[in-house]
Design an enzyme around this catalytic site. Structure first.
Site, PDB file in Angstrom:
ATOM      1  N   SER A 106       0.802  -1.205   0.000  1.00 19.29           N
ATOM      2  CA  SER A 106       0.000   0.000   0.000  1.00 19.29           C
ATOM      3  C   SER A 106       0.833   1.253   0.000  1.00 19.29           C
ATOM      4  O   SER A 106       1.961   1.266   0.452  1.00 19.29           O
ATOM      5  CB  SER A 106      -0.890   0.007   1.229  1.00 19.29           C
ATOM      6  N   CYS A 107       0.233   2.296  -0.514  1.00 22.73           N
ATOM      7  CA  CYS A 107       0.677   3.669  -0.329  1.00 22.73           C
ATOM      8  C   CYS A 107      -0.573   4.522  -0.423  1.00 22.73           C
ATOM      9  O   CYS A 107      -1.584   4.082  -0.959  1.00 22.73           O
ATOM     10  CB  CYS A 107       1.665   4.102  -1.411  1.00 22.73           C
ATOM     11  N   ASP A 108      -0.487   5.721   0.088  1.00 22.02           N
ATOM     12  CA  ASP A 108      -1.590   6.659  -0.050  1.00 22.02           C
ATOM     13  C   ASP A 108      -1.012   8.033  -0.305  1.00 22.02           C
ATOM     14  O   ASP A 108      -0.084   8.468   0.401  1.00 22.02           O
ATOM     15  CB  ASP A 108      -2.440   6.691   1.224  1.00 22.02           C
TER      16      ASP A 108
END
Length: 422
Positions: A5-7
């Site tokens: 994940s990344c945001d």
């Protein structure tokens, strides 16, 4: 694919307080990966035949590159996120869909982040740099420092003082959405639907040939190139939806500190723990008033809730950021030797080492944890006040700012050392 994940977030007026844009990103990577914060000055490249070595492949160099500050996994050439001297910020995300991911070595999405920053003085120009390089060289290769191949396509959030762009890719095909106001975020899924402001010229024909689109109904990029039900995208549980909710919760009152709170949020999964960990974070203030400096905050350490956001401002003659720069291994680096990744060197930089020791204290010694965290927050608050003063008074002490980030890193290390004693 949710665990990897990344945001990345952006807030534009009127969602922000004051007349500026706020950019933020958590880089969520394998928990044992070190991320460094590094600075590269602007440069002129006189040799028209000069080539540039990226993580895996060589590409043509350009006559001039801009100064950049990058937060990057220490083993590669590119960056997860960063900014340049013109106030352009870029962050990227891993995405998957119907188009097969190529394991062959090409440009990593992280290489494209750095190339966009080095070669463009606006967000839209950075978008054009990235898609031109994507067309010429392709994207692909192992995105982890491991013999286990981990590859993906990329999405990008690109911002400057005036606007933001979302760029999402599937192999060489892509779509872009311009963000003029309000809030927008990207996570590990395609999110551009029917609002497409630029696109690969053959994107729709290719989808039609593959049988993903009938050529009659309204074209929806995310629905066509991924397996998403875009009607449910904003209500389904997941970090993309949770991030959008957090942005909207604060809409109209978003400051750089609000963005940091969002990046530190654990219940939403945005501040990630476990095998994939938030290994570094970045928040930028991009004033629309060009007389004011852009201010970029980096942690350079995992878990933003237990890290310090340290400011960086572009001025001439910035020294190397030694305390957040990892050791180099020249030609002996296992990334550069084939077969690659046969061993894993110790890439911990000085700040990372002391921060890890401090985290052990926070986790195991309750009596020392509170004063340590209090001292960390005190330093951070002092830095925030200093940066707010610069923006309000429109005064920049260049002699002081040139060592701003290095001094902040030293002050942070000093806090850790004072609490690490037996």
């Amino acid at each position: 694919m949710e665990p990897c994940s990344c945001d990345t977030f952006v807030a534009l007026p009127p969602a922000t307080v004051g007349n500026g844009i706020i950019f933020g990103k958590n880089s969520d990577r394998l928990c044992d990966e070190v991320q460094e914060v590094v600075y590269f000055p602007a440069a002129v490249h006189d040799n028209p035949r000069e080539h540039l070595q990226c993580t895996y492949i060589e590409i043509d160099q350009v006559p001039e590159t801009y100064a950049v500050v990058l937060s990057r996994p220490a083993w590669l050439w590119g960056a997860e996120m960063g900014a340049n001297e013109h106030g352009v910020c870029i962050g990227n995300e891993a995405v998957w869909g119907r188009e097969e991911v190529c394991d062959e070595e090409a440009l990593l999405g992280m290489d494209l982040v750095r190339l966009g920053l080095e070669r463009a003085d606006t967000a839209e120009k950075a978008l054009n740099v990235i898609v031109d390089l994507l067309e010429k060289y392709g994207q692909g290769g192992n995105c982890s420092e491991s013999t286990m191949v981990f590859s993906y396509h990329n999405s990008f959030l690109i911002a400057d003082r005036n606007e933001a762009w979302i760029l999402e890719t599937a192999g060489k095909y892509w779509a872009a959405e311009k963000v003029r106001e309000g809030v927008r975020n990207i996570s590990n899924q395609l999110s551009i639907t029917i609002k497409i402001d630029q696109e690969h010229p053959d994107m729709r024909n290719y989808a039609k040939q593959k049988g993903w689109w009938d050529g009659k109904k309204e074209f929806d990029f995310a629905a066509t190139y991924s397996y998403l039900d875009t009607a449910k995208m904003m209500i389904s549980p997941g970090r993309y939806c949770e991030g959008y909710k957090l942005l909207n919760k604060h809409k109209g009152n978003i400051t750089f500190e609000t963005m940091m709170e969002i990046l530190r949020d654990k219940p939403s999964g945005i501040n990630m723990e476990g095998e994939f960990l938030t290994t570094a974070s970045m928040v930028s203030i991009l004033p629309q008033d060009s007389s004011l400096p852009c201010i970029h905050f980096f942690t350079g350490t995992p878990d933003p809730e237990r890290s310090i956001f340290k400011p960086f401002i572009f001025v001439p003659n910035i020294p190397p950021l030694l305390d957040t720069s990892s050791p180099t291994f020249a030609l002996e680096d296992p990334v550069k030797k084939k077969p690659r990744f046969q061993f894993k060197p110790d890439r911990r930089h000085p700040l990372y080492q002391k921060h890890q020791q401090a985290l052990e204290i926070i986790d195991k010694k309750e009596e020392k944890a509170k004063p340590l965290l209090d001292n960390m927050r005190k330093l951070e608050k002092e830095l925030f006040k200093e940066m707010e003063s610069i923006l309000q008074n429109k005064h920049l002490d260049v002699d002081k700012v040139v060592n701003l980030f290095p001094q902040c890193a030293k002050d942070e290390i000093r806090i850790y050392k004072s609490n690490i004693s037996p």
